[in-house]
Enzyme design. Sequence first.
Site, PDB file in Angstrom:
ATOM      1  N   HIS A 206      48.387  42.798  43.361  1.00 47.77           N
ATOM      2  CA  HIS A 206      48.023  41.830  44.390  1.00 47.77           C
ATOM      3  C   HIS A 206      48.890  42.069  45.626  1.00 47.77           C
ATOM      4  O   HIS A 206      49.623  41.171  46.058  1.00 47.77           O
ATOM      5  CB  HIS A 206      48.201  40.413  43.841  1.00 47.77           C
ATOM      6  CG  HIS A 206      47.404  40.146  42.593  1.00 47.77           C
ATOM      7  ND1 HIS A 206      47.652  39.091  41.744  1.00 47.77           N
ATOM      8  CD2 HIS A 206      46.341  40.814  42.056  1.00 47.77           C
ATOM      9  CE1 HIS A 206      46.772  39.117  40.728  1.00 47.77           C
ATOM     10  NE2 HIS A 206      45.979  40.156  40.898  1.00 47.77           N
TER      11      HIS A 206
ATOM     12  N   HIS B  95      41.776  39.201  46.515  1.00 48.79           N
ATOM     13  CA  HIS B  95      42.379  39.372  45.196  1.00 48.79           C
ATOM     14  C   HIS B  95      43.475  40.449  45.202  1.00 48.79           C
ATOM     15  O   HIS B  95      44.631  40.161  44.910  1.00 48.79           O
ATOM     16  CB  HIS B  95      41.273  39.721  44.169  1.00 48.79           C
ATOM     17  CG  HIS B  95      41.761  39.838  42.769  1.00 48.79           C
ATOM     18  ND1 HIS B  95      41.013  39.483  41.674  1.00 48.79           N
ATOM     19  CD2 HIS B  95      42.930  40.302  42.256  1.00 48.79           C
ATOM     20  CE1 HIS B  95      41.706  39.686  40.568  1.00 48.79           C
ATOM     21  NE2 HIS B  95      42.875  40.192  40.898  1.00 48.79           N
TER      22      HIS B  95
ATOM     23  N   GLU C  41      41.689  43.211  32.472  1.00 48.40           N
ATOM     24  CA  GLU C  41      40.932  44.085  33.378  1.00 48.40           C
ATOM     25  C   GLU C  41      40.606  45.434  32.738  1.00 48.40           C
ATOM     26  O   GLU C  41      40.281  46.394  33.438  1.00 48.40           O
ATOM     27  CB  GLU C  41      41.701  44.309  34.689  1.00 48.40           C
ATOM     28  CG  GLU C  41      41.992  43.056  35.483  1.00 48.40           C
ATOM     29  CD  GLU C  41      40.754  42.362  36.036  1.00 48.40           C
ATOM     30  OE1 GLU C  41      39.627  42.860  35.821  1.00 48.40           O
ATOM     31  OE2 GLU C  41      40.919  41.306  36.662  1.00 48.40           O
TER      32      GLU C  41
HETATM   33  O1  2HA Z   1      45.855  40.593  34.862  1.00 53.47           O
HETATM   34  O2  2HA Z   1      45.612  40.702  37.978  1.00 53.47           O
HETATM   35  O3  2HA Z   1      42.991  40.635  37.977  1.00 53.47           O
HETATM   36  C1  2HA Z   1      45.896  39.707  35.893  1.00 53.47           C
HETATM   37  C2  2HA Z   1      45.088  40.172  37.026  1.00 53.47           C
HETATM   38  C3  2HA Z   1      43.651  39.989  36.948  1.00 53.47           C
HETATM   39 ZN    ZN Z   2      44.411  40.807  39.715  1.00 52.78          ZN
END
Ligand code: 2HA
Ligand code: ZN
Length: 272
Positions: free
Chosen positions: A141, A210, A116
Site C-alpha cells: 500500500h 488500494h 491475495e
Molecule cells: O493482505 O493487502 O490486499 C492484505 C492486503 C489485501
Molecule cells: Zn492490499
Amino acid sequence: MKNILESHYVQEMIEATSNMYRLGWDERNGGNISYLLSEEEVSEYINLNQVIRHIPLEFDGSELVGNYFITTGSGKYFKNVKSKPAECLGLFRIANSGKELELLWGFDNESLPTSELPSHLMSHIARLKVDSQHRIVMHCHASHLLAMSFTHSLDPRDFTRTLWQMCTECLVVFPEGIEIIPWLVPGTTEIGMATAEKMQTARLVIWPYHGIYGSGTTMDEVFGLIETAEKAAQVYTYVQAQGGVKQTITDENLIQLAERFGVTPKANYLTD
Ligand code: 2HA
Ligand code: ZN
C-alpha cells in the site's frame, strides 16, 4: 538438512517485509509477497515428501502444478515477519490436482497463505509466459501512489508519463510503463484476472485507492521497481503542494534518456 531460517529466500522475505513496514507501505496486515522457488532451493532445507497440511486453492492452479512458492500469510503483519517467520511465512507446492496447496514449511498455528493468493498465482502465470526468469510478485500500500490514484488521471499513459517526468531514473527503471486496473474487491479471482491481464505487458500494476503490484526476477528488482515508482509519486505530491509543475523533463529529454540507457519506452507514450 540445513536450517531453512538461514536460506536466502527466508532471509529475503524477512528483509523485504521489514523494509516495507519501515517505509509505511504495509500497515497492519497490508501487503503480501510470493516467491517462486526451484526444487533444488527447497530440497536443501526440507523433506519434499513431508506434507504438513493440505490447503484448498480457490481457483484452477493447474498451470502451476509442482511449483514451489514461499509466501506471506493471511492476516499476518509485515512488522512481525522477522520475529515470527514460521508463523508469518509458509512454503508450499501446488498439488497435482491444481486445486490445493501442499504445505511443506511454516504457516504455524493453522495460518493460511495470503488472501491475495489468486492475484499472485495468476500474475506468476502471466509473467512466466513473457519472462522465463520471473520469480516474485509483491503487493503493498505504497502511500504516495495510493494518494495519487485519487488525484491523478487513471489513464495508464497519463499516469506513466507523470511518473517518468518526476524523476529522471523512472523511464530507465520501468520503460514499459505502469498499468492500472479498475477498483475491484481484493482477494477475489476477478481482481486476480484483471491484474494478471495487465501483467502481460508491465511489471507494475496500480490498484486504485488500494496499492500497487510489482513483479520481477529478484527481490531487489521488484522492491526497487515499487520504490522508484513510489519515490516519483512522492515527488509528484511535493510538486503539487508547491503549486504545480512550472517546467518538466520533456519528451525529447526522455527519448535521449532511452537512447543513452538502451531501453524501449512503451509505444506511443512519448510524442514523436
Ligand atoms: O493482505 O493487502 O490486499 C492484505 C492486503 C489485501
Ligand atoms: Zn492490499
